[in-house]
Design a protein around this motif. Structure first.
Motif, PDB file in Angstrom:
ATOM      1  N   ILE A 206       1.024  -1.050  -0.082  1.00  0.00           N
ATOM      2  CA  ILE A 206      -0.065  -0.072   0.031  1.00  0.00           C
ATOM      3  C   ILE A 206       0.706   1.232  -0.001  1.00  0.00           C
ATOM      4  CG2 ILE A 206      -1.594   1.375   1.282  1.00  0.00           C
ATOM      5  CD1 ILE A 206      -2.927  -1.275   0.127  1.00  0.00           C
ATOM      6  N   GLU A 207       0.690   2.021  -1.160  1.00  0.00           N
ATOM      7  CA  GLU A 207       1.741   3.237  -1.151  1.00  0.00           C
ATOM      8  C   GLU A 207       0.588   4.684  -1.446  1.00  0.00           C
ATOM      9  OE1 GLU A 207       5.872   2.801  -2.652  1.00  0.00           O
ATOM     10  OE2 GLU A 207       4.590   2.030  -3.934  1.00  0.00           O
TER      11      GLU A 207
ATOM     12  N   GLY B   2      -1.226   6.394  -8.941  1.00  0.00           N
ATOM     13  CA  GLY B   2      -2.253   6.716  -7.717  1.00  0.00           C
ATOM     14  C   GLY B   2      -2.107   6.009  -6.445  1.00  0.00           C
ATOM     15  N   ALA B   3      -2.731   6.310  -5.716  1.00  0.00           N
ATOM     16  CA  ALA B   3      -2.713   5.849  -4.416  1.00  0.00           C
ATOM     17  C   ALA B   3      -3.299   4.353  -4.407  1.00  0.00           C
ATOM     18  CB  ALA B   3      -3.279   6.586  -3.240  1.00  0.00           C
ATOM     19  N   ASP B   4      -3.028   3.248  -3.626  1.00  0.00           N
ATOM     20  CA  ASP B   4      -3.376   2.104  -3.464  1.00  0.00           C
ATOM     21  C   ASP B   4      -4.486   2.238  -2.278  1.00  0.00           C
ATOM     22  OD1 ASP B   4      -1.588   0.499  -5.076  1.00  0.00           O
ATOM     23  OD2 ASP B   4      -0.403   1.306  -3.703  1.00  0.00           O
TER      24      ASP B   4
ATOM     25  N   ASN C 254      -6.557   1.857   3.880  1.00  0.00           N
ATOM     26  CA  ASN C 254      -5.401   2.868   3.815  1.00  0.00           C
ATOM     27  C   ASN C 254      -6.113   4.258   3.519  1.00  0.00           C
ATOM     28  OD1 ASN C 254      -3.266   4.465   3.200  1.00  0.00           O
ATOM     29  ND2 ASN C 254      -3.504   4.030   0.822  1.00  0.00           N
ATOM     30  N   THR C 255      -6.148   5.115   4.864  1.00  0.00           N
ATOM     31  CA  THR C 255      -6.737   6.191   4.846  1.00  0.00           C
ATOM     32  C   THR C 255      -5.740   7.322   5.103  1.00  0.00           C
ATOM     33  OG1 THR C 255      -7.102   6.064   7.282  1.00  0.00           O
ATOM     34  CG2 THR C 255      -8.718   5.415   6.055  1.00  0.00           C
ATOM     35  N   SER C 256      -4.506   7.362   4.652  1.00  0.00           N
ATOM     36  CA  SER C 256      -3.679   8.171   4.720  1.00  0.00           C
ATOM     37  C   SER C 256      -2.484   7.912   3.601  1.00  0.00           C
ATOM     38  CB  SER C 256      -2.720   8.099   6.377  1.00  0.00           C
ATOM     39  OG  SER C 256      -1.902   9.312   6.323  1.00  0.00           O
ATOM     40  N   GLY C 257      -1.170   8.297   3.964  1.00  0.00           N
ATOM     41  CA  GLY C 257      -0.003   8.123   3.059  1.00  0.00           C
ATOM     42  C   GLY C 257       0.936   7.217   3.279  1.00  0.00           C
TER      43      GLY C 257
ATOM     44  N   HIS D 243       0.461  -4.998   4.136  1.00  0.00           N
ATOM     45  CA  HIS D 243      -0.527  -5.814   4.941  1.00  0.00           C
ATOM     46  C   HIS D 243      -0.484  -7.208   5.013  1.00  0.00           C
ATOM     47  CE1 HIS D 243      -3.827  -2.891   6.004  1.00  0.00           C
ATOM     48  NE2 HIS D 243      -3.810  -2.254   4.988  1.00  0.00           N
ATOM     49  N   ASN D 244      -0.265  -7.666   6.204  1.00  0.00           N
ATOM     50  CA  ASN D 244      -0.153  -9.082   6.488  1.00  0.00           C
ATOM     51  C   ASN D 244      -1.396  -9.872   6.888  1.00  0.00           C
ATOM     52  OD1 ASN D 244       3.403  -9.150   8.015  1.00  0.00           O
ATOM     53  ND2 ASN D 244       2.440  -8.443   6.027  1.00  0.00           N
ATOM     54  N   LYS D 245      -1.825  -9.446   8.006  1.00  0.00           N
ATOM     55  CA  LYS D 245      -3.279 -10.066   8.162  1.00  0.00           C
ATOM     56  C   LYS D 245      -4.212  -8.984   9.164  1.00  0.00           C
ATOM     57  CE  LYS D 245      -1.385 -14.567   8.388  1.00  0.00           C
ATOM     58  NZ  LYS D 245      -0.859 -15.954   9.186  1.00  0.00           N
ATOM     59  N   ILE D 246      -5.244  -9.165   8.960  1.00  0.00           N
ATOM     60  CA  ILE D 246      -6.327  -8.555   9.856  1.00  0.00           C
ATOM     61  C   ILE D 246      -7.376  -9.471  10.124  1.00  0.00           C
ATOM     62  CG2 ILE D 246      -8.101  -6.634   9.684  1.00  0.00           C
ATOM     63  CD1 ILE D 246      -6.717  -5.111   7.649  1.00  0.00           C
ATOM     64  N   ALA D 247      -7.770  -9.352  11.628  1.00  0.00           N
ATOM     65  CA  ALA D 247      -8.786 -10.210  12.191  1.00  0.00           C
ATOM     66  C   ALA D 247      -9.934  -9.306  12.988  1.00  0.00           C
ATOM     67  CB  ALA D 247      -8.004 -11.319  13.039  1.00  0.00           C
ATOM     68  N   TYR D 248     -10.857  -9.786  13.087  1.00  0.00           N
ATOM     69  CA  TYR D 248     -11.866  -9.120  13.979  1.00  0.00           C
ATOM     70  C   TYR D 248     -12.794 -10.262  14.514  1.00  0.00           C
ATOM     71  CZ  TYR D 248     -15.933  -6.100  15.353  1.00  0.00           C
ATOM     72  OH  TYR D 248     -16.991  -5.644  16.074  1.00  0.00           O
ATOM     73  N   TRP D 249     -13.070  -9.727  16.193  1.00  0.00           N
ATOM     74  CA  TRP D 249     -13.811 -10.644  17.120  1.00  0.00           C
ATOM     75  C   TRP D 249     -14.865  -9.758  17.310  1.00  0.00           C
ATOM     76  CZ3 TRP D 249      -8.479 -11.152  16.812  1.00  0.00           C
ATOM     77  CH2 TRP D 249      -8.181 -12.362  16.715  1.00  0.00           C
TER      78      TRP D 249
END
Length: 604
Positions: free
Chosen positions: A267-268, A455-457, A576-579, A584-590
């Motif tokens: 992400i860039e 462009g941005a990712d 990605n909401t900035s610069g 990214h490796n992993k994201i989890a949500y409980w």
């Protein structure tokens, strides 16, 4: 009961907590479960399989580049995500950089296959049955001779870690010496004496070269009379590869290279490269004292590029062209990929940037890069400079500078071997020139006759079906390689700043977390985790009304006092909401506010 719950968390979180895979082997899975039990993640995004998990929307205007599975820089189309590999993780197969590997000798000039050693030929060619059953082995007809092989320039990877090997036998016994030396010299890096028998044996040594002439020298020495030798091989790395015959007299076999470390989803922020013909160094301008030779090195994208050498004692330059003038009072970063090919040990590649004229004459930012030692010498007006090892002897030379309030700034000049009329000799390959706004060098942006903007990712996902508005726990694991810029790998919001929760690595290199609920601020912790300049970061937040907590890399951050309810109307997960730049490796949500011990484990 707590012990049972603890074990259940470990089991259900295992897909997130497991080490990242090193190869793209299976399709990544995103699991969205309706089961809202305490320890079942309702969202589990794994970016370490090399494909985009289902349910995500990815966009990016313009083409972009990544390091692919072979460790090469390649271009991908707009809106295509970039799963990016570490170019320093390349391993090789089927490689043999030694020419004429089955015609070992020391003085047969007529063969012209790269073997040297003595003025008097000491070997008889094709005089013995080799291990593969062919009569292609050489036999020593004089005692104590040596055979020397060096890598031809077209496939020379530069200095680094090499393994050299050869087969030998002698029914009378005795010993033979295998020397790994710096290229073009008799400086021994690794040597070993081996005992000969009447049966074929394969002998090998490895070592890291650092000589004036990049590459490596294979030397078979102190060969006893009537010793049979065959199957010489030079390969990169410390692993002895299976023997690959190279019958060519002119070039080595590069073999297959595979990058083994996936860094994740790249992400860039958006960037523009104003340097023209950035990947075409044949089209760059050279000064009158610079010497250009075509097709001397393999660039990071696999193309053949020329070498540039200096004339000792004279200004020797290579100059790129910019699409437009640089702005005043602005910070830029320029970079180029450089590979040292030959010359004196003190040779350096130099970036010279004109930062403007304060009224007393043009001022310059000058950075000298010694690719052999890694030492960088900066003059005035340089904000920062760095040297990044990109594998195969290539380094990215990076300089950041800020233009002044007057004059005509530019960032086009390169000096070969050293600054000005240097008495140091040097030959280099160069590729991938870039000049861009910002404080770090972004991924390569290819240009031809005009500036190019990538462009941005952007990566988003709706929260419907897995998000709990009353309580929950997020964990985000990501990788950074540069400090001083704002990276926000995870945010959920209602599409505005009035209701959101954010995990952020800020410009002070702290992992911080914050939120807003109907315009009222939420503090997960009053302080952040410091010193997070590079490496893998795991940030976590857990929330419930009047009950918020944050953790970083297995460490719980101090509790903050809050009275706000969780944000309302959350509709979107944004990755990605900035610069900046991160992977990214992993994201989890409980969908529950998990207990503190389990929360700490999940953030490690």
């Amino acid at each position: 009961m707590k012990k049972l719950l603890f074990l259940w968390l470990l089991i259900t979180a295992a897909p997130f907590l497991a080490p990242e895979s090193s190869h793209v082997q299976v399709t990544a899975q995103m699991t969205v479960r309706s089961n809202m039990s305490q320890f079942t993640p309702s969202l589990n995004l794994d970016f370490m399989q090399g494909v985009m998990p289902a349910g995500l929307t990815f966009t990016r205007s313009g083409t972009a580049t990544r390091v692919n599975e072979q460790g090469r820089i390649e271009t991908v189309a707009a809106n295509v995500p970039r799963f990016d590999y570490d170019p320093n993780s390349v391993v090789y197969s089927g490689q043999n950089l030694a020419r004429g590997s089955q015609a070992i000798h020391n003085a047969q000039a007529t063969l012209n296959n790269g073997w040297t050693g003595d003025n008097t030929e000491g070997f008889s060619l094709n005089a013995e049955v080799a291990p593969d059953g062919t009569t292609t082995a050489s036999v020593a007809i004089l005692a104590s001779k040596r055979a020397i092989m060096e890598i031809p320039s077209a496939v020379n990877p530069g200095n680094g870690l090499f393994t050299i090997s050869a087969y030998a036998k002698n029914s009378a016994g005795g010993t033979i010496v295998l020397n790994l030396k710096n290229a073009g010299s008799d400086v021994i890096i690794t040597t070993q004496t081996f005992t000969l028998t009447g049966s074929w044996q394969r002998f090998s040594v490895n070592g890291t070269t650092s000589g004036t002439n990049p590459g490596v020298r294979l030397e078979i020495a102190n060969v006893p009379l009537n010793t049979s030798v065959w199957g010489a091989q030079i390969n990169q790395g410390s692993i002895l590869l299976p023997y690959t015959a190279n019958l060519s007299n002119s070039v080595g076999i590069a073999g297959t290279q595979t990058a083994t470390v996936l860094r994740g989803l790249l992400i860039e922020e958006g960037r523009t490269n104003v340097t023209l013909n950035s990947l075409l160094p044949d089209l760059w301008n050279k000064g009158a004292n610079a010497v250009k030779t075509a097709s001397q090195a393999i660039a990071p994208d696999g193309s053949l590029v020329p070498s540039y050498a200096n004339t000792v004692g004279a200004n020797s330059t290579v100059t790129t062209t910019a699409a437009s003038a640089l702005a005043l009072n602005t910070t830029y970063t320029r970079s180029a990929y450089v590979k040292s090919l030959a010359g004196d040990a003190a040779r350096r590649w130099v970036l010279e940037s004109a930062v403007g004229d304060p009224g007393t004459g043009t001022q310059y930012a000058v950075s000298r890069f010694n690719l052999s030692t890694g030492v960088i010498t900066n003059g005035p007006n340089v904000v920062s400079a760095s040297l990044v090892n990109c594998g195969n002897g290539w380094y990215r030379c990076i300089q950041t500078f800020t233009t002044l309030s007057g004059g005509s700034p530019s960032a086009n000049q390169h000096y070969i071997a050293d600054y000005g009329s240097s008495t140091v000799a040097g030959t280099f390959a160069v590729w991938g020139a870039q000049c861009e706004l910002g404080t770090f060098a972004a991924s390569v942006i290819p240009t031809t006759t005009a500036a190019v903007t990538r462009g941005a990712d952007n990566c988003t996902m709706p929260t419907l079906g897995w998000y709990n508005s009353n309580e929950g726990t997020f964990v985000s694991r990501f990788n950074v390689d540069y400090g001083g810029v704002d990276c926000r790998p995870l945010a959920v919001s209602d599409g505005t700043n009035n209701n959101r929760m954010v995990i952020q690595r800020n410009p002070a290199n702290q992992l911080v977390t914050f939120g807003v609920s109907q315009g009222v601020g939420i503090n997960f912790s009053n302080i952040g985790a410091n010193g997070l300049v590079s490496g893998i970061i795991t940030g976590a937040i857990t929330y419930r009304v009047n009950d918020y907590r944050a953790a970083v890399n297995g460490t719980l951050l101090p509790v903050a006092t809050n009275t706000a309810a969780p944000p309302v109307g959350i509709t979107t997960l944004s990755l990605n909401t900035s610069g900046g730049r991160f992977w990214h490796n992993k994201i989890a949500y409980w969908p529950k506010r998990v207990g503190t011990p389990y929360f700490q484990i999940a953030s490690n």
